[in-house]
Design a protein around this motif. Structure first.
Motif, PDB file in Angstrom:
ATOM      1  N   VAL A 166      31.959  45.675  33.778  1.00 25.73           N
ATOM      2  CA  VAL A 166      32.671  44.577  34.443  1.00 25.73           C
ATOM      3  C   VAL A 166      34.004  45.080  35.005  1.00 25.73           C
ATOM      4  CG1 VAL A 166      33.780  42.330  34.072  1.00 25.73           C
ATOM      5  CG2 VAL A 166      31.543  42.792  33.051  1.00 25.73           C
ATOM      6  N   ASP A 167      34.714  45.909  34.233  1.00 27.43           N
ATOM      7  CA  ASP A 167      35.989  46.461  34.704  1.00 27.43           C
ATOM      8  C   ASP A 167      35.800  47.325  35.943  1.00 27.43           C
ATOM      9  OD1 ASP A 167      37.267  45.177  32.622  1.00 27.43           O
ATOM     10  OD2 ASP A 167      37.454  46.988  31.372  1.00 27.43           O
ATOM     11  N   ASP A 168      34.751  48.149  35.958  1.00 27.03           N
ATOM     12  CA  ASP A 168      34.493  49.004  37.118  1.00 27.03           C
ATOM     13  C   ASP A 168      34.098  48.180  38.346  1.00 27.03           C
ATOM     14  OD1 ASP A 168      35.168  51.321  35.853  1.00 27.03           O
ATOM     15  OD2 ASP A 168      33.119  51.978  35.477  1.00 27.03           O
ATOM     16  N   VAL A 169      33.378  47.095  38.139  1.00 25.96           N
ATOM     17  CA  VAL A 169      32.995  46.231  39.264  1.00 25.96           C
ATOM     18  C   VAL A 169      34.224  45.521  39.830  1.00 25.96           C
ATOM     19  CG1 VAL A 169      31.712  44.137  39.873  1.00 25.96           C
ATOM     20  CG2 VAL A 169      30.570  45.990  38.698  1.00 25.96           C
ATOM     21  N   ARG A 170      35.190  45.200  38.969  1.00 30.45           N
ATOM     22  CA  ARG A 170      36.440  44.619  39.476  1.00 30.45           C
ATOM     23  C   ARG A 170      37.133  45.601  40.425  1.00 30.45           C
ATOM     24  NH1 ARG A 170      37.635  42.263  33.940  1.00 30.45           N
ATOM     25  NH2 ARG A 170      37.038  40.092  34.198  1.00 30.45           N
ATOM     26  N   LYS A 171      37.124  46.887  40.051  1.00 28.16           N
ATOM     27  CA  LYS A 171      37.710  47.915  40.925  1.00 28.16           C
ATOM     28  C   LYS A 171      36.937  47.982  42.240  1.00 28.16           C
ATOM     29  CE  LYS A 171      39.095  50.708  36.986  1.00 28.16           C
ATOM     30  NZ  LYS A 171      38.770  51.921  36.227  1.00 28.16           N
ATOM     31  N   GLU A 172      35.632  47.888  42.144  1.00 28.82           N
ATOM     32  CA  GLU A 172      34.787  47.923  43.350  1.00 28.82           C
ATOM     33  C   GLU A 172      35.094  46.722  44.246  1.00 28.82           C
ATOM     34  OE1 GLU A 172      31.705  50.183  45.291  1.00 28.82           O
ATOM     35  OE2 GLU A 172      32.597  50.559  43.355  1.00 28.82           O
ATOM     36  N   LEU A 173      35.355  45.582  43.641  1.00 31.46           N
ATOM     37  CA  LEU A 173      35.695  44.385  44.405  1.00 31.46           C
ATOM     38  C   LEU A 173      37.008  44.584  45.167  1.00 31.46           C
ATOM     39  CD1 LEU A 173      34.822  41.554  45.167  1.00 31.46           C
ATOM     40  CD2 LEU A 173      35.952  40.697  43.118  1.00 31.46           C
TER      41      LEU A 173
END
Length: 196
Positions: A166-173
């Motif tokens: 979830v944290d990595d997807v936030r960065k991707e966002l």
């Protein structure tokens, strides 16, 4: 020809590997084809292509148009009769030795991805689903560059319920927002399994 006749481009992204991007990209493409749409599936994960394995296309290869020398995506044979056309393109359909590692630097990856978009006869497609590797590296920047003048329908982010994903997807966002892409949604994959 390239992607001029593609109506919608949907890019599948995630900041984390192993979350099911390729599986979801393939499922989305096949479902759209089953609904009667003409669909292209493009695997830009140069070093870890898995789309042909998921689609059962190992050893199928691609052809080139004899007049234009443009690549022709391979037909996906898993779609039922009466459904829309579904084609796919991946480096795994081009290289001969499927067991050899693909170890390429950024410029070579960039050149191939541009060929996949611009030097491929995709024909008329309702949707082009682009499967990317994890992160925000050369492949993603190249896709962003190639699609800057194309009506990009948007991206779909894939995550799993683990906090690190979830944290990595936030960065991707954050990358998606900086790029000016529209986020169509987030899929939390592998979230319904219960050990018993």
């Amino acid at each position: 020809m390239g992607i001029e006749k593609v109506k919608h481009v949907v890019t599948i992204l995630s900041g984390k590997g192993g979350v099911g991007k390729s599986t979801i990209a393939c499922q989305l493409g096949l479902c759209l084809a089953e609904m009667g749409h003409n669909v292209g599936l493009l695997d830009v994960d140069i070093c870890g292509p898995s789309m042909p394995i998921i689609l059962g296309m190992q050893g199928q290869g691609i052809m080139r148009d004899k007049d234009t020398n443009m690549m022709l995506p391979a037909a996906v044979k898993t779609v039922n009769k009466g459904a829309g056309r579904c084609v796919a393109l991946s480096i795994a359909l081009i290289v001969e030795d499927q067991t050899a590692a693909i170890v390429w630097r950024g410029p070579r990856k960039t050149a191939l991805i541009k060929q996949f978009f611009n030097d491929t006869d995709w024909g008329e497609l309702d949707f082009l689903i682009v499967d990317t590797p994890p992160g925000t590296s050369d492949e993603h920047i190249t896709v962003l560059d190639v699609l800057k003048d194309v009506k990009q329908s948007g991206i779909v982010l894939i995550t799993t319920p683990q906090q690190v994903s979830v944290d990595d997807v936030r960065k991707e966002l954050t990358f998606v927002k900086k790029a000016g892409w529209k986020c169509l949604g987030v899929v939390e994959n592998m979230s319904g399994f219960v050990c018993g």
